[in-house]
Write a protein that holds these residues in place. Structure first.
Motif, PDB file in Angstrom:
ATOM      1  N   GLU A 104      -4.747  -1.485 -11.046  1.00 50.53           N
ATOM      2  CA  GLU A 104      -3.374  -1.794 -11.443  1.00 50.53           C
ATOM      3  C   GLU A 104      -3.317  -3.094 -12.246  1.00 50.53           C
ATOM      4  OE1 GLU A 104       0.685  -3.256  -9.247  1.00 50.53           O
ATOM      5  OE2 GLU A 104      -0.490  -1.686  -8.248  1.00 50.53           O
ATOM      6  N   ARG A 105      -4.031  -4.129 -11.781  1.00 50.45           N
ATOM      7  CA  ARG A 105      -4.045  -5.404 -12.497  1.00 50.45           C
ATOM      8  C   ARG A 105      -4.671  -5.251 -13.886  1.00 50.45           C
ATOM      9  NH1 ARG A 105      -5.569  -7.422  -7.420  1.00 50.45           N
ATOM     10  NH2 ARG A 105      -7.733  -7.511  -8.095  1.00 50.45           N
ATOM     11  N   LEU A 106      -5.756  -4.504 -13.973  1.00 47.42           N
ATOM     12  CA  LEU A 106      -6.402  -4.292 -15.266  1.00 47.42           C
ATOM     13  C   LEU A 106      -5.493  -3.519 -16.214  1.00 47.42           C
ATOM     14  CD1 LEU A 106     -10.060  -3.501 -14.135  1.00 47.42           C
ATOM     15  CD2 LEU A 106      -9.228  -5.569 -15.265  1.00 47.42           C
ATOM     16  N   GLU A 107      -4.778  -2.560 -15.659  1.00 47.36           N
ATOM     17  CA  GLU A 107      -3.846  -1.775 -16.467  1.00 47.36           C
ATOM     18  C   GLU A 107      -2.712  -2.659 -16.999  1.00 47.36           C
ATOM     19  OE1 GLU A 107      -0.616   1.564 -15.391  1.00 47.36           O
ATOM     20  OE2 GLU A 107      -2.672   2.053 -14.792  1.00 47.36           O
ATOM     21  N   ARG A 108      -2.190  -3.527 -16.135  1.00 44.83           N
ATOM     22  CA  ARG A 108      -1.114  -4.435 -16.561  1.00 44.83           C
ATOM     23  C   ARG A 108      -1.628  -5.430 -17.595  1.00 44.83           C
ATOM     24  NH1 ARG A 108       3.668  -4.912 -13.705  1.00 44.83           N
ATOM     25  NH2 ARG A 108       3.788  -7.105 -14.304  1.00 44.83           N
ATOM     26  N   ALA A 109      -2.850  -5.895 -17.414  1.00 46.50           N
ATOM     27  CA  ALA A 109      -3.426  -6.837 -18.372  1.00 46.50           C
ATOM     28  C   ALA A 109      -3.641  -6.163 -19.722  1.00 46.50           C
ATOM     29  CB  ALA A 109      -4.739  -7.394 -17.848  1.00 46.50           C
ATOM     30  N   SER A 132       1.713  -9.815 -17.612  1.00 43.44           N
ATOM     31  CA  SER A 132       1.060 -10.671 -16.633  1.00 43.44           C
ATOM     32  C   SER A 132       1.628 -10.378 -15.257  1.00 43.44           C
ATOM     33  CB  SER A 132       1.299 -12.139 -16.980  1.00 43.44           C
ATOM     34  OG  SER A 132       0.851 -12.960 -15.944  1.00 43.44           O
ATOM     35  N   SER A 133       0.796 -10.452 -14.263  1.00 38.96           N
ATOM     36  CA  SER A 133       1.277 -10.328 -12.886  1.00 38.96           C
ATOM     37  C   SER A 133       1.057 -11.656 -12.181  1.00 38.96           C
ATOM     38  CB  SER A 133       0.559  -9.197 -12.159  1.00 38.96           C
ATOM     39  OG  SER A 133      -0.826  -9.466 -12.127  1.00 38.96           O
ATOM     40  N   LEU A 135      -5.652  -1.845  -6.370  1.00 41.20           N
ATOM     41  CA  LEU A 135      -5.003  -3.060  -6.869  1.00 41.20           C
ATOM     42  C   LEU A 135      -5.712  -3.598  -8.116  1.00 41.20           C
ATOM     43  CD1 LEU A 135      -4.186  -4.911  -3.542  1.00 41.20           C
ATOM     44  CD2 LEU A 135      -2.566  -3.877  -5.124  1.00 41.20           C
ATOM     45  N   LYS A 136      -7.030  -3.527  -8.118  1.00 43.64           N
ATOM     46  CA  LYS A 136      -7.803  -3.992  -9.267  1.00 43.64           C
ATOM     47  C   LYS A 136      -7.475  -3.151 -10.497  1.00 43.64           C
ATOM     48  CE  LYS A 136     -12.555  -4.698 -10.827  1.00 43.64           C
ATOM     49  NZ  LYS A 136     -13.965  -4.528 -10.474  1.00 43.64           N
TER      50      LYS A 136
END
Length: 166
Positions: A107-112, A117-118, A104-105
């Motif tokens: 994935e969030r870093l990739e989206r950022a 934004s998620s 999950l971390k």
């Protein structure tokens, strides 16, 4: 893993212990491991409680629970078996939870990094109505806040009407 001596555990308890085998736990996801953890913890608690009750009854005669233990060997063994089983499930659950966290971390870093934004509103960045640099966030009022403000305003109006009537 500690081998359960024949005759100490019932069939359903043996089945539960078999579910704690490493090969079987590898096939379980996090939710299934949580359910298994709960079942093993309940069994451990039951057998620990039973052992302590039996040993506590012998304290009067023996003087200490530890010296009363040899008379209640099977109860103590059952408690130890489930204690070890719970430890194994807890360790596996922790490992799976850590893997999920890392995924999950990432994935969030990739989206950022992609500028998406998620956040709670699911916006895709400043272009989609999000807050950009140099722009202040708009104040959002929740239904609870609106109710509190209305109540406060009504109370103030009531006090003023009371003063005006004098």
């Amino acid at each position: 893993m500690m081998e359960a001596p024949t005759g100490i555990l019932k069939d359903d308890e043996l089945d539960l212990i078999r579910e704690v085998e490493a090969e079987r736990m590898e096939l379980l996801d996090e939710d299934e491991l949580l359910a298994l953890h709960k079942r093993v913890r309940r069994a451990r608690k039951k057998h620990t409680k039973n052992y302590r009750r039996l040993a506590a009854a012998g304290v009067v005669e023996e003087g200490a629970r530890g010296t009363a233990r040899p008379r209640h060997g099977k109860a103590a063994q059952r408690a130890e078996i489930f204690e070890e089983a719970l430890s194994r499930v807890s360790n596996r659950l922790a490992a799976v939870a850590q893997e999920t966290y890392e995924a999950l971390k990432a994935e969030r870093l990739e989206r950022a990094a992609a500028g998406k934004s998620s956040g709670p509103h699911g916006s895709t960045g400043p272009a989609a109505g999000g807050v950009g640099p140099g722009r202040a966030a708009e104040h959002q009022t929740s239904p609870g806040t609106k109710k509190k403000q209305a109540s406060s305003q009504a109370a103030g109006a009531k006090r003023q009407a009371k003063r005006d009537s004098k």
